[in-house]
Motif scaffolding. Structure first.
Motif, PDB file in Angstrom:
ATOM      1  N   CYS A  99       0.830  -1.213   0.000  1.00  0.00           N
ATOM      2  CA  CYS A  99       0.000   0.000   0.000  1.00  0.00           C
ATOM      3  C   CYS A  99       0.860   1.256   0.000  1.00  0.00           C
ATOM      4  O   CYS A  99       0.565   2.222  -0.720  1.00  0.00           O
ATOM      5  N   LEU A 100       1.901   1.249   0.790  1.00  0.00           N
ATOM      6  CA  LEU A 100       2.780   2.419   0.874  1.00  0.00           C
ATOM      7  C   LEU A 100       3.424   2.717  -0.472  1.00  0.00           C
ATOM      8  O   LEU A 100       3.455   3.878  -0.914  1.00  0.00           O
ATOM      9  N   GLN A 101       3.914   1.675  -1.142  1.00  0.00           N
ATOM     10  CA  GLN A 101       4.580   1.888  -2.426  1.00  0.00           C
ATOM     11  C   GLN A 101       3.584   2.281  -3.517  1.00  0.00           C
ATOM     12  O   GLN A 101       3.872   3.159  -4.334  1.00  0.00           O
ATOM     13  N   LEU A 102       2.421   1.645  -3.532  1.00  0.00           N
ATOM     14  CA  LEU A 102       1.436   1.968  -4.552  1.00  0.00           C
ATOM     15  C   LEU A 102       0.898   3.385  -4.373  1.00  0.00           C
ATOM     16  O   LEU A 102       0.719   4.121  -5.352  1.00  0.00           O
ATOM     17  N   SER A 103       0.639   3.774  -3.146  1.00  0.00           N
ATOM     18  CA  SER A 103       0.086   5.104  -2.894  1.00  0.00           C
ATOM     19  C   SER A 103       1.077   6.207  -3.244  1.00  0.00           C
ATOM     20  O   SER A 103       0.693   7.371  -3.390  1.00  0.00           O
ATOM     21  N   SER A 104       2.348   5.836  -3.374  1.00  0.00           N
ATOM     22  CA  SER A 104       3.388   6.814  -3.719  1.00  0.00           C
ATOM     23  C   SER A 104       3.541   6.998  -5.228  1.00  0.00           C
ATOM     24  O   SER A 104       4.290   7.879  -5.667  1.00  0.00           O
ATOM     25  N   LEU A 105       2.845   6.193  -6.019  1.00  0.00           N
ATOM     26  CA  LEU A 105       2.947   6.295  -7.474  1.00  0.00           C
ATOM     27  C   LEU A 105       2.340   7.619  -7.943  1.00  0.00           C
ATOM     28  O   LEU A 105       1.185   7.928  -7.641  1.00  0.00           O
ATOM     29  N   LYS A 106       3.103   8.379  -8.685  1.00  0.00           N
ATOM     30  CA  LYS A 106       2.633   9.670  -9.175  1.00  0.00           C
ATOM     31  C   LYS A 106       1.492   9.484 -10.174  1.00  0.00           C
ATOM     32  O   LYS A 106       1.629   8.763 -11.152  1.00  0.00           O
ATOM     33  N   GLY A 107       0.378  10.116  -9.898  1.00  0.00           N
ATOM     34  CA  GLY A 107      -0.785  10.015 -10.773  1.00  0.00           C
ATOM     35  C   GLY A 107      -1.897   9.158 -10.201  1.00  0.00           C
ATOM     36  O   GLY A 107      -3.042   9.233 -10.661  1.00  0.00           O
ATOM     37  N   LEU A 108      -1.588   8.335  -9.183  1.00  0.00           N
ATOM     38  CA  LEU A 108      -2.620   7.513  -8.566  1.00  0.00           C
ATOM     39  C   LEU A 108      -3.427   8.363  -7.583  1.00  0.00           C
ATOM     40  O   LEU A 108      -2.882   8.968  -6.677  1.00  0.00           O
ATOM     41  N   LYS A 109      -4.741   8.388  -7.785  1.00  0.00           N
ATOM     42  CA  LYS A 109      -5.615   9.207  -6.944  1.00  0.00           C
ATOM     43  C   LYS A 109      -6.339   8.412  -5.877  1.00  0.00           C
ATOM     44  O   LYS A 109      -6.698   8.951  -4.832  1.00  0.00           O
ATOM     45  N   ASN A 110      -6.582   7.128  -6.148  1.00  0.00           N
ATOM     46  CA  ASN A 110      -7.393   6.339  -5.224  1.00  0.00           C
ATOM     47  C   ASN A 110      -6.799   4.951  -5.077  1.00  0.00           C
ATOM     48  O   ASN A 110      -6.604   4.240  -6.061  1.00  0.00           O
ATOM     49  N   LEU A 111      -6.503   4.572  -3.832  1.00  0.00           N
ATOM     50  CA  LEU A 111      -6.045   3.224  -3.524  1.00  0.00           C
ATOM     51  C   LEU A 111      -7.089   2.590  -2.610  1.00  0.00           C
ATOM     52  O   LEU A 111      -7.317   3.042  -1.489  1.00  0.00           O
ATOM     53  N   ALA A 112      -7.752   1.554  -3.110  1.00  0.00           N
ATOM     54  CA  ALA A 112      -8.872   0.942  -2.402  1.00  0.00           C
ATOM     55  C   ALA A 112      -8.590  -0.530  -2.137  1.00  0.00           C
ATOM     56  O   ALA A 112      -7.628  -1.109  -2.642  1.00  0.00           O
ATOM     57  N   ILE A 113      -9.455  -1.134  -1.325  1.00  0.00           N
ATOM     58  CA  ILE A 113      -9.330  -2.554  -1.032  1.00  0.00           C
ATOM     59  C   ILE A 113     -10.720  -3.158  -0.917  1.00  0.00           C
ATOM     60  O   ILE A 113     -11.659  -2.498  -0.479  1.00  0.00           O
TER      61      ILE A 113
END
Length: 389
Positions: free
Chosen positions: A143-157
């Protein structure tokens, strides 16, 4: 004080992919009168086309994510694991399933690399699924690495909530900003029957924990099955009265091993009729052009109610979803059997451009719509636990 779902202005919006749209509802003397207007597919196409223009202005989307019908795919669902701590009847055969050996599953670094390719091409939402994604030990780091991706607005589960309560505060710190919790019954004994495991109280605790730490709305997914939980529809709607919960009624869908039968399917129209009779003030909300759900509010309720009508009123024309399975296979349609491996070329040393070509070619082969529920039931596909919820 109640923490209420943010109010959204009612909108007279058409049902995508059907010939009708609900303009409004009036109730009198226990009967329901609906004003129905006919709309053409062209009107939706115009709306979706306008959305595409806005989308490309805000976030340029690579041709890799555009299919032959002009649909932009900005939503990626990533299955982190095939393992699960429940055995839900609509997800897994009673005898279980053969799991992919761990060395053949994507590693954390492989997940992040592939996700980065999608996000750099225009994906702005990622949902983590499974199996049960929270059983993966490195989920917080993912989650930490994915949420740091530039351009990603929403990280859900999407999770069954069994172990979520204790992990959620840390997951939120790591960038998880929305969640769906699966719950098909409010009756503990029935929960054990449907999931073949105990744990109802833990799921309810996870829902309350999510509300307490600020998730709004907390989405609760309920697969409606005739003779099993269709008598609880209005009880689920009651959950939305005092809490910011979005209850999402999902039509029972066919997958390998779940013994799907059309007689078990409770159509959206039938579920809606039950809700309207009990909650006559229900009104349609404005839906995003790529929304899978038909969303509604009820006067005096903090939360909301949604209907996902994959079987009786599909939403393929607005589909913006792609799937990366735990074994590295790439799937462009939930109900389509076609898959292509991204793991194998990745491990064979393929560079980013080669991977983009494989992804783009698969997206271009995506069909206009799924085959329909009766044909889907006859088509070989993987169990849901392999595909990812």
């Amino acid at each position: 004080m109640r923490r209420c779902f943010s109010k959204i202005t009612d909108c007279h919006l058409g049902f995508k992919n059907s010939n009708f749209f609900l303009v409004g509802s009036e109730v009198g003397s226990g009967s329901v009168t609906r004003t129905i207007a006919t709309t053409s597919e062209r009107s939706f196409s115009t709306s979706y086309a306008a959305h595409q223009v806005d989308q490309t202005k805000d976030n340029p989307v690579s041709d890799m994510l555009i299919d032959s019908f002009g649909r932009l795919h900005t939503y990626l669902r990533i299955s982190l694991t095939e393992r699960c701590n429940l055995r839900c009847q609509y997800c897994m055969p009673s005898e279980g399933v053969e799991l992919t050996p761990k060395p053949q599953l994507l590693s954390q670094s492989e997940i992040v690399r592939l996700a980065g390719l999608f996000v750099s091409a225009g994906v702005n939402k990622i949902r983590l699924t499974g199996g049960e994604p929270t059983v993966r030990n490195d989920i917080e780091e993912i989650c930490l690495q994915l949420s740091s991706l530039k351009g990603l607005k929403n990280l859900a589960i999407t999770t069954n909530g069994i172990t979520l309560a204790k992990k959620l505060p840390k997951l939120k710190e790591c960038g998880l900003n929305s969640l769906n919790i699966s719950l098909d019954t409010l009756v503990p004994a029935k929960f054990e029957f449907l999931t073949r495991r105990k744990g109802h109280e833990r799921v309810m605790k996870s829902i309350d924990t999510a509300i307490e730490i600020g998730y709004n709305p907390v989405k609760v997914n309920c697969v409606v099955m005739r003779g099993l939980n269709d008598d609880e529809i209005c009880d689920f709607v009651e959950l939305t009265r005092e809490k910011p919960i979005n209850v999402r009624f999902i039509e029972f869908m066919p997958f390998d091993g779940n013994v799907w039968n059309v007689k078990k399917l409770v159509p959206y129209a039938e579920v809606m009729d039950k809700v309207v009779k009990r909650f006559p003030s229900i009104k349609r909300m404005q839906d995003h052009p790529t929304e899978t759900a038909k969303n509604f509010t009820i006067d005096g309720h903090c939360g909301s109610v949604s209907f996902i009508t994959s079987m009786t009123e599909h939403f393929c024309s607005g589909c913006n979803r792609l799937r990366l399975l735990a074994d590295g296979n790439f799937k462009v349609c939930l109900f389509g059997p076609s898959e292509v491996s991204l793991r194998d070329p990745l491990r064979s040393g393929a560079d980013d451009e080669a991977l983009r070509e494989i992804i783009g070619a698969a997206v271009k082969r995506k069909k206009a719509a799924h085959a329909g529920m009766l044909d889907i039931a006859k088509t070989a596909n993987r169990p849901m636990i392999h595909i990812g919820g």
